[in-house]
Design an enzyme around this catalytic site. Sequence first.
Site, PDB file in Angstrom:
ATOM      1  N   TYR A  86       0.837  -1.202   0.000  1.00 17.41           N
ATOM      2  CA  TYR A  86       0.000   0.000   0.000  1.00 17.41           C
ATOM      3  C   TYR A  86       0.862   1.238   0.000  1.00 17.41           C
ATOM      4  CZ  TYR A  86       0.540   0.927   5.093  1.00 17.41           C
ATOM      5  OH  TYR A  86       1.022   1.215   6.344  1.00 17.41           O
ATOM      6  N   ASP A 255      -3.669   2.265  15.570  1.00 17.25           N
ATOM      7  CA  ASP A 255      -2.959   1.019  15.912  1.00 17.25           C
ATOM      8  C   ASP A 255      -2.023   1.238  17.095  1.00 17.25           C
ATOM      9  OD1 ASP A 255      -4.189   0.250  13.551  1.00 17.25           O
ATOM     10  OD2 ASP A 255      -2.408   0.685  12.358  1.00 17.25           O
TER      11      ASP A 255
HETATM   12  O1  LIG Z   1      -5.094  -0.230   5.672  1.00 17.15           O
HETATM   13  C1  LIG Z   1      -4.481  -1.263   5.957  1.00 17.15           C
HETATM   14  O2  LIG Z   1      -4.848  -2.385   5.649  1.00 17.15           O
HETATM   15  C2  LIG Z   1      -3.256  -1.179   6.743  1.00 17.15           C
HETATM   16  O3  LIG Z   1      -3.027  -2.040   7.537  1.00 17.15           O
HETATM   17  C3  LIG Z   1      -2.369   0.000   6.521  1.00 17.15           C
HETATM   18  C4  LIG Z   1      -2.070   0.868   7.687  1.00 17.15           C
HETATM   19  O4  LIG Z   1      -0.831   0.514   8.296  1.00 17.15           O
HETATM   20  C5  LIG Z   1      -3.139   0.881   8.738  1.00 17.15           C
HETATM   21  O5  LIG Z   1      -4.391   0.840   8.140  1.00 17.15           O
HETATM   22  C6  LIG Z   1      -3.058   2.116   9.574  1.00 17.15           C
HETATM   23  O6  LIG Z   1      -4.160   2.131  10.438  1.00 17.15           O
HETATM   24  P1  LIG Z   1      -4.704   3.408  11.200  1.00 17.15           P
HETATM   25  O7  LIG Z   1      -4.214   3.297  12.609  1.00 17.15           O
HETATM   26  O8  LIG Z   1      -6.183   3.286  11.129  1.00 17.15           O
HETATM   27  O9  LIG Z   1      -4.175   4.634  10.492  1.00 17.15           O
END
Ligand SMILES: O=C(O)C(=O)C[C@H](O)[C@H](O)COP(=O)(O)O
Length: 293
Positions: A86, A255
């Site tokens: 990503y 996270d």
């Molecule tokens: O989207 C995905 O599948 C991922 O795992 C990528 C990112 O590392 C997390 O999404 C970050 O998560 P947030 O704490 O919500 O910003």
Amino acid sequence: MRFLSIGEAMLELSEQQAPLWAMNVAGDTLNTAWHLKRLAGEAAEVAYFTALGSDSFSARIEGFIADAGIDTRFIRHEASRGPGLYAISLRDGERSFTYWRDHSAAKLLADDEATLAAAFGWADMAYLSGITLAILAPEARERLLAALAVAREAGVTIAFDPNIRPRLWESAEIMRATLLRAAKVADIVLPSFEDEAQHFGDASPEDCARRYDADGSREVVVKNGGRDVAVAMGGRCSHHAMRPIEPVDTTGAGDAFNAGWLFGRIRGGSPEESLAGAHALATHVISHKGALV
Ligand SMILES: O=C(O)C(=O)C[C@H](O)[C@H](O)COP(=O)(O)O
Ligand SMILES: Nc1ncnc2c1ncn2[C@@H]1O[C@H](COP(=O)(O)OP(=O)(O)O)[C@@H](O)[C@H]1O
């Protein structure tokens, strides 16, 4: 204390100074495991449960996980597949993601019942997210949900972040229904207000906390960007003031927050102490680019 985190570890592209991009390793459940291991050190064993390929980038991801002191014994390999990728786009510090993960090995992470049973048999606490469930085929989702229910019955504490990513689900109805089922088998639910308001219609963080608490959860913490957080425990809901900062990149805030909260609670901290630790870690993460700092 044995902490098992289940999900997808990916390659992450984060823009540095144009035209240079940094390639790191991240993924919501891995981010939480990584922070938790850093916080807990020898006080906790942390294992990551996923599937990777047999290619050199999969090997890099596994090496990164092992170097962080995270146990890789429950990582399976699917030779015909590779890791997901990503890239982060930023607008005023707020992140959005572009994914290349439709054929990643992690989509098969719940295909082997014996590995699932061994991992849950090892763990004291198991952690997963809505992303973990979103990437699975329907039968695999059912297998994972069933294994979670058995594990909880056997005394494993289940922690769940709905981490809503509509793009990863086949429909909004299936997404909402599956997230609610997972929350129901969880002891600890860690939602983010903005997502929950949009997809479940909660009017306030307290509304969201009460909704999950009423659904049988033991502990609910509703994250809220830099704004006030709600906590529900045993039928009582409390409101906690937070101070926003100007973010560099909000990737991984939730996270990191989850790791801070879980670590605080694991070592017997009060909700206030655990929240302070969670918020401090999250604000540190959003002051830097990428999910892991
Ligand atoms: O989207 C995905 O599948 C991922 O795992 C990528 C990112 O590392 C997390 O999404 C970050 O998560 P947030 O704490 O919500 O910003
Ligand atoms: N702008 C901000 N200022 C201060 N803290 C923030 C900010 N954005 C996020 N955080 C911290 O990170 C936590 C999680 O952020 P949030 O955006 O709700 O989650 P997610 O990353 O899952 O969307 C918040 O509860 C807060 O502690």
